[in-house]
Design a protein around this motif. Structure first.
Motif, PDB file in Angstrom:
ATOM      1  N   MET A   3       0.829  -1.200   0.000  1.00 17.85           N
ATOM      2  CA  MET A   3       0.000   0.000   0.000  1.00 17.85           C
ATOM      3  C   MET A   3       0.862   1.247   0.000  1.00 17.85           C
ATOM      4  O   MET A   3       0.552   2.247  -0.655  1.00 17.85           O
ATOM      5  CB  MET A   3      -0.925  -0.007   1.228  1.00 17.85           C
ATOM      6  CG  MET A   3      -1.983   1.065   1.177  1.00 17.85           C
ATOM      7  SD  MET A   3      -2.990   0.936  -0.309  1.00 17.85           S
ATOM      8  CE  MET A   3      -3.824   2.507  -0.242  1.00 17.85           C
ATOM      9  N   ALA A   6       2.030   1.879  -3.428  1.00 22.29           N
ATOM     10  CA  ALA A   6       0.960   2.385  -4.296  1.00 22.29           C
ATOM     11  C   ALA A   6       0.665   3.841  -4.004  1.00 22.29           C
ATOM     12  O   ALA A   6       0.482   4.660  -4.914  1.00 22.29           O
ATOM     13  CB  ALA A   6      -0.296   1.546  -4.102  1.00 22.29           C
ATOM     14  N   LEU A   7       0.629   4.190  -2.720  1.00 26.51           N
ATOM     15  CA  LEU A   7       0.313   5.571  -2.359  1.00 26.51           C
ATOM     16  C   LEU A   7       1.416   6.530  -2.792  1.00 26.51           C
ATOM     17  O   LEU A   7       1.167   7.707  -3.035  1.00 26.51           O
ATOM     18  CB  LEU A   7       0.090   5.678  -0.843  1.00 26.51           C
ATOM     19  CG  LEU A   7      -1.228   5.084  -0.340  1.00 26.51           C
ATOM     20  CD1 LEU A   7      -1.280   5.145   1.184  1.00 26.51           C
ATOM     21  CD2 LEU A   7      -2.414   5.828  -0.938  1.00 26.51           C
ATOM     22  N   VAL A  10       0.581   8.045  -5.987  1.00 26.63           N
ATOM     23  CA  VAL A  10      -0.588   8.908  -6.096  1.00 26.63           C
ATOM     24  C   VAL A  10      -0.195  10.327  -6.487  1.00 26.63           C
ATOM     25  O   VAL A  10      -0.914  11.023  -7.202  1.00 26.63           O
ATOM     26  CB  VAL A  10      -1.376   8.914  -4.768  1.00 26.63           C
ATOM     27  CG1 VAL A  10      -2.487   9.951  -4.806  1.00 26.63           C
ATOM     28  CG2 VAL A  10      -1.965   7.543  -4.523  1.00 26.63           C
ATOM     29  N   LEU A 108      -4.472   4.980 -12.011  1.00 24.24           N
ATOM     30  CA  LEU A 108      -4.413   5.730 -10.755  1.00 24.24           C
ATOM     31  C   LEU A 108      -5.442   6.853 -10.730  1.00 24.24           C
ATOM     32  O   LEU A 108      -6.041   7.148  -9.689  1.00 24.24           O
ATOM     33  CB  LEU A 108      -3.002   6.297 -10.567  1.00 24.24           C
ATOM     34  CG  LEU A 108      -1.919   5.275 -10.202  1.00 24.24           C
ATOM     35  CD1 LEU A 108      -0.544   5.905 -10.299  1.00 24.24           C
ATOM     36  CD2 LEU A 108      -2.160   4.729  -8.805  1.00 24.24           C
ATOM     37  N   LEU A 111      -8.782   5.844  -9.657  1.00 21.19           N
ATOM     38  CA  LEU A 111      -8.853   5.526  -8.227  1.00 21.19           C
ATOM     39  C   LEU A 111      -9.161   6.744  -7.362  1.00 21.19           C
ATOM     40  O   LEU A 111      -9.469   6.600  -6.186  1.00 21.19           O
ATOM     41  CB  LEU A 111      -7.527   4.922  -7.763  1.00 21.19           C
ATOM     42  CG  LEU A 111      -7.303   3.433  -8.034  1.00 21.19           C
ATOM     43  CD1 LEU A 111      -5.904   3.040  -7.617  1.00 21.19           C
ATOM     44  CD2 LEU A 111      -8.320   2.597  -7.298  1.00 21.19           C
ATOM     45  N   PHE A 115     -10.278   6.625  -3.472  1.00 19.14           N
ATOM     46  CA  PHE A 115      -9.390   7.108  -2.418  1.00 19.14           C
ATOM     47  C   PHE A 115     -10.049   8.233  -1.626  1.00 19.14           C
ATOM     48  O   PHE A 115      -9.938   8.296  -0.398  1.00 19.14           O
ATOM     49  CB  PHE A 115      -8.070   7.605  -3.015  1.00 19.14           C
ATOM     50  CG  PHE A 115      -7.027   6.540  -3.193  1.00 19.14           C
ATOM     51  CD1 PHE A 115      -6.315   6.060  -2.111  1.00 19.14           C
ATOM     52  CD2 PHE A 115      -6.772   6.014  -4.437  1.00 19.14           C
ATOM     53  CE1 PHE A 115      -5.350   5.075  -2.268  1.00 19.14           C
ATOM     54  CE2 PHE A 115      -5.812   5.034  -4.610  1.00 19.14           C
ATOM     55  CZ  PHE A 115      -5.100   4.554  -3.526  1.00 19.14           C
ATOM     56  N   SER A 134      -9.577   0.607  -2.013  1.00 22.78           N
ATOM     57  CA  SER A 134      -8.347   1.387  -2.188  1.00 22.78           C
ATOM     58  C   SER A 134      -7.116   0.537  -1.925  1.00 22.78           C
ATOM     59  O   SER A 134      -6.148   0.540  -2.694  1.00 22.78           O
ATOM     60  CB  SER A 134      -8.351   2.592  -1.239  1.00 22.78           C
ATOM     61  OG  SER A 134      -9.445   3.440  -1.508  1.00 22.78           O
ATOM     62  N   GLY A 138      -4.763  -0.658  -4.871  1.00 22.43           N
ATOM     63  CA  GLY A 138      -3.415  -0.147  -4.614  1.00 22.43           C
ATOM     64  C   GLY A 138      -2.431  -1.292  -4.425  1.00 22.43           C
ATOM     65  O   GLY A 138      -1.282  -1.240  -4.885  1.00 22.43           O
TER      66      GLY A 138
END
Length: 699
Positions: A3, A6-7, A10, A108, A111, A115, A134, A138
Motif C-alpha cells: 500500500m 501504491a500511495l 498517487v 491511478l 482511483l 481514495f 483502495s 493499490g
C-alpha cells in the motif's frame, strides 16, 4: 509495503492523467475537482492536518454543489475512463505485455474518487468499503511494481475499478428510470394552448410556449404552465400539486401551477415556467425530498457492508501472513461489501419503480420496509375514508315548494360549476331525470354561493351566510335542521327563489366505494383498524359501524391525533396513519409509516412517506404485499452475497485462489445479486407482456 508503494505513486496521478488528456481543468468542469483537489494537495505537501482538512472541505463543498446532471456526467466520465483502461489492459496483455505500463497513470486517476471516499471515511472515523477497494487496487498496482511491472496485476486493478464504476452506473440508471416513471404519474402534457397575441387568442403547439407569453385558460381547462395571473379571477383545483381538498380562488398577481385545473372563471397567465421546466420542477422537488434513493434499507445494506470491512481486512491480514501478498490482494479485491451496497439500493429502486406503476409514490424507502412490522392502521375519516364529493342525503322544504322543483332550480344554478357541492347537486338531479332549464345570467360569489336568473326567477344557492348577506330570512325549522346537520357532520345548502327560502339540501359524506372491501382485506392480514376524526361522535360512530371498525376517536383536534398515535405506540404497536397530509401533519410525522391520498402536495412532501397518486385506497392492500416481497428480495440478495464471500475466502485459503479467480467469483456474485434485485421488475414486465396475449387468445 504494497500500500505504501501504491500511495507513493498517487502524487503522479495529476500529471499523469493530464498527460493522457483525461483531466480537464477545474475551470472547465468543477466535477473533476471532487477527485483532483484532495490528491493534488496530498501530492504537493506532506500529510499535515491543516492541509488534509482543506482537502476534505474542498471535497465536501464541491459535492454539495453537484446537481443530478453533474453527478451523471462525473460518473459517465470515470466509467468511460475505467472502460478505456480495461480495454487497453486487455489489448496490451494479449499483444505486448510490456506496453501495459502506459495504463498506470490512467488507472491511478480512476482511483481518485475511491481514495477520496475512503479518506473521508477515515476522517470521520468510519471504515468504509472504499477503504478495502483502495488497499486492494493499490495492492495490485504495488504488486505489479515490485514484480518487474507485471501486467497481470495492473489488469486486475483495472478490472476492480471498472466493476466499481459499473455498479455505480447501474444504480444511477435505475434511479433515472424511477424518476421517469414518476413523471408519468402527472399525466400527459397538453398538445396545444391558447396564447394572447395582439389582442387575439391564437392556438399554438404546447412546445412553442415561451417565458413571458400570456396564456388564456377557460373554465374546465387544465393550466399548462407555471406563471402569474395578469387578468381574470377563477377557482383553481390544486389538489394534484398542493393537496388542498377545496378549490382556491385566484386573482391578479397570484401564482398558478402547471397540472392544476381551472374550475370556474377565466385567466390570463404570464408564463414563468413552461413545458419540461414546469413539470420537471415538480418531479425534481418530489424526488429530491423523497427517495434520494438513500433509504434505511440501503442504510441496512451499508451497515452490513461497513461491518464487513473489518473482517475483510482481518482476513486479508491473515492471508498476507500465511499466503503472502497475492493471497491477501485476492481476498481484498473480492470485496463483497460492494455487492451488498449495489444490490440493496437496486432492489429498493426497482420496488419503488413497481409501486409507481400502481400510482404509489414511495418517498421514503424506510416506509416500504416498515410496513412489514405495522400491526395497526389508523384512518383519518374526512377525505380518506370518505370522498371529496358528497351526495344528497335529504331535502328540506318550506314556502310550498316540492323536492323536484327545488332540486331543479338548484341544479340549474350550479350547472356550469365544477366544485364538489355543485357536482353532488347536479348528480342528484340527473338521477331523478330532471330537465334543467336554461341559465340566463349568473354571478358567483366566492365562499358564499351563486345567484342566477332562471325562468324569470332569481335563484340563490349557497350557505346560510350567503342568504343572510342577500337579505333572505331563514325559517326556524330550517335553522333547526341546520343545527342538527352540523351535529351529524352534514352540510346544508340553502336554496332561495326570488326573495324567499324554498328549502335546503342536505349533503352527506360519501363513503369511498373501495373502503368496505379494503377493510376486509386488511382484517384478513390480522391488522387492527382505527378511525380518528375531528367530526362529531355520531357521524364518526356511524361510519365505523358501517365499515365494521370497532375502535374510533371523534372530535379530535390535529395535535390530539398525534397524541393518540403516540399512546398506541406506547402500547407496543407499530402504527400506519393515513390522512390528507394537510391538517394531519403532526399525526403523519408521529406515525411509524404515514400515507397520504392527496397526491404530490407541498404538505405531504414534507410529511407523508407514501402518496397514493390516484387519490384512492385501491392499492393499499397491494402496498403491504409489495413490502413483504421487498423484504424477501433483500434477504435473498444478502444471502447470495454472503454465500459468494464465504466461497471466495475459503477458496483463497483452501485452494489458493489467485487474484483473477477471486475477481471472477466476485463478478459472478455481483451478477447474481443484481439479477435478484431486478427479478421483481423482470417478472412484472413478463406479466404485462403476457396480458395482451391472453386477452387476444380469450377473444
Amino acid at each position: 509495503m504494497i500500500m505504501t508503494g501504491a500511495l507513493t505513486l498517487v502524487g503522479g496521478v495529476y500529471m499523469g492523467a493530464k498527460a493522457f488528456g483525461l483531466l480537464p481543468s477545474q475551470q472547465k468542469d468543477k466535477l473533476r475537482a471532487i477527485a483532483t483537489n484532495p490528491m493534488t494537495l496530498l501530492a504537493a505537501a506532506p500529510l499535515e492536518t491543516d492541509e488534509t482538512d482543506k482537502a476534505l472541505v474542498v471535497v465536501e463543498n464541491t459535492a454539495a454543489e453537484m446537481t443530478p446532471e453533474e453527478e451523471r456526467k462525473m460518473l459517465d466520465h470515470f466509467f468511460k475512463v475505467s472502460s478505456g483502461v480495461l480495454g487497453v489492459s486487455a489489448v496490451t496483455l494479449a499483444t505486448v505485455p510490456a506496453a501495459h505500463v502506459v495504463v498506470i497513470p490512467a488507472l491511478l486517476y480512476t482511483l481518485l474518487p475511491v481514495f477520496s471516499d475512503a479518506y473521508d471515511g477515515l476522517k470521520k472515523r468510519k471504515l468504509r468499503p472504499s477503504l478495502v477497494d483502495s488497499i486492494a487496487v493499490g495492492g495490485a498496482i504495488g504488486l505489479g511494481l515490485v514484480n518487474n511491472l507485471n501486467p497481470y496485476f495492473f489488469a486486475a486493478g483495472a478490472v476492480g475499478t471498472w466493476m466499481y464504476f459499473l455498479s455505480a452506473k447501474l444504480v444511477l440508471k435505475t434511479k433515472d428510470e424511477s424518476i421517469k416513471e414518476l413523471t408519468n404519474l402527472f399525466g400527459e402534457q397538453a398538445r396545444s394552448v391558447w396564447l394572447l397575441k395582439d389582442g387575439a387568442e391564437v392556438e399554438i403547439p404546447f412546445e412553442e410556449v415561451q417565458i413571458g407569453d400570456v396564456v388564456v385558460v377557460s373554465a374546465g381547462g387544465m393550466i399548462p404552465v407555471d406563471g402569474s395571473i395578469v387578468k381574470g379571477i377563477g377557482s383553481v383545483d390544486q389538489r394534484m400539486l398542493t393537496g388542498e381538498s377545496q378549490p382556491v380562488e385566484k386573482g391578479i398577481g397570484e401564482g398558478v401551477y402547471a397540472a392544476t385545473t381551472l374550475l370556474t372563471g377565466f385567466l390570463h397567465i404570464e408564463v414563468e415556467k413552461a413545458g419540461k421546466d414546469a413539470v420537471a420542477a415538480q418531479i425534481g422537488e418530489i424526488w429530491g425530498r423523497t427517495a434520494d434513493y438513500r433509504t434505511s434499507v440501503e442504510t441496512r445494506g451499508e451497515q452490513l457492508s461497513d461491518k464487513a470491512v473489518l473482517p475483510t481486512l482481518g482476513a486479508g491480514a491473515v492471508a498476507l501472513v500465511t499466503l503472502g501478498p497475492i493471497g491477501a490482494t485476492a481476498i481484498l479485491l473480492s470485496n463483497f461489501s460492494d455487492a451488498i451496497q449495489l444490490a440493496s439500493p437496486l432492489s429498493t429502486l426497482n420496488f419503488l419503480h413497481l409501486a409507481s406503476k400502481k400510482g404509489i409514490l414511495i418517498k421514503d424507502g424506510r416506509a416500504l420496509e416498515g410496513l412489514k412490522t405495522v400491526d395497526t392502521i389508523v384512518f383519518d375519516k374526512t377525505g380518506t375514508l370518505t370522498l371529496e364529493q358528497p351526495h344528497v342525503g335529504g331535502i328540506f322544504l318550506c314556502d310550498g315548494y316540492d323536492e323536484s322543483t327545488l332540486l331543479t332550480y338548484a341544479a340549474a344554478a350550479e350547472n356550469k360549476q365544477s366544485h364538489p357541492v355543485a357536482k353532488a347537486i347536479i348528480h342528484a338531479a340527473k338521477e331523478r331525470g330532471l330537465e334543467l332549464p336554461a341559465l340566463n345570467d349568473a354571478s358567483y360569489q366566492v365562499g358564499y354561493g351563486i345567484k342566477a336568473q332562471i325562468d324569470g326567477h332569481w335563484v340563490r344557492v349557497g350557505s346560510d351566510r350567503f342568504m343572510v348577506s342577500e337579505g333572505i330570512p331563514i325559517p326556524d325549522e330550517i335553522q333547526l335542521r341546520l343545527s342538527e346537520s352540523h351535529d351529524q357532520g352534514h352540510t346544508l345548502i340553502m336554496v332561495a327563489i326570488d326573495e324567499q327560502l324554498g328549502g335546503a339540501i342536505a349533503l352527506h359524506p360519501t363513503l369511498r366505494p373501495e373502503a368496505k372491501e379494503l377493510v376486509s382485506k386488511l382484517k384478513a392480514r390480522g391488522l387492527s383498524l382505527c378511525i380518528i376524526s375531528g367530526d362529531h361522535h355520531r357521524p364518526t360512530k356511524a361510519l365505523a359501524d358501517e365499515l365494521g371498525i370497532e375502535q374510533f376517536f371523534a372530535e379530535t383536534l390535529p395535535e390530539d391525533k398525534a397524541t393518540l398515535i403516540a399512546q398506541l405506540q406506547e402500547q407496543g404497536r407499530s402504527v400506519c396513519f393515513i390522512g390528507d397530509g394537510i391538517n394531519d401533519t403532526i399525526a403523519l410525522k408521529q406515525a411509524n409509516v404515514s400515507i397520504s391520498l392527496s397526491g404530490a402536495t407541498s404538505a405531504a412532501m414534507d410529511t407523508a412517506q407514501i402518496l397514493m397518486m390516484d387519490g384512492s385506497l385501491n392499492h393499499l392492500d397491494k402496498l403491504f404485499s409489495l413490502s413483504s416481497e421487498f423484504d424477501k428480495n433483500l434477504n435473498n440478495g444478502f444471502k447470495t452475497v454472503l454465500g459468494g464471500s464465504v466461497i471466495c475466502v475459503g477458496g483463497v485459503f483452501l485452494f489458493h485462489f489467485g487474484i483473477f479467480s477471486a475477481l471472477a467469483l466476485q463478478g459472478v456474485t455481483l451478477a447474481a445479486s443484481v439479477g435478484n434485485a431486478y427479478l421483481p421488475k423482470i417478472r412484472d414486465q413478463y406479466i404485462r407482456a403476457a396480458l395482451p396475449l391472453k386477452t387476444s387468445e380469450g377473444a
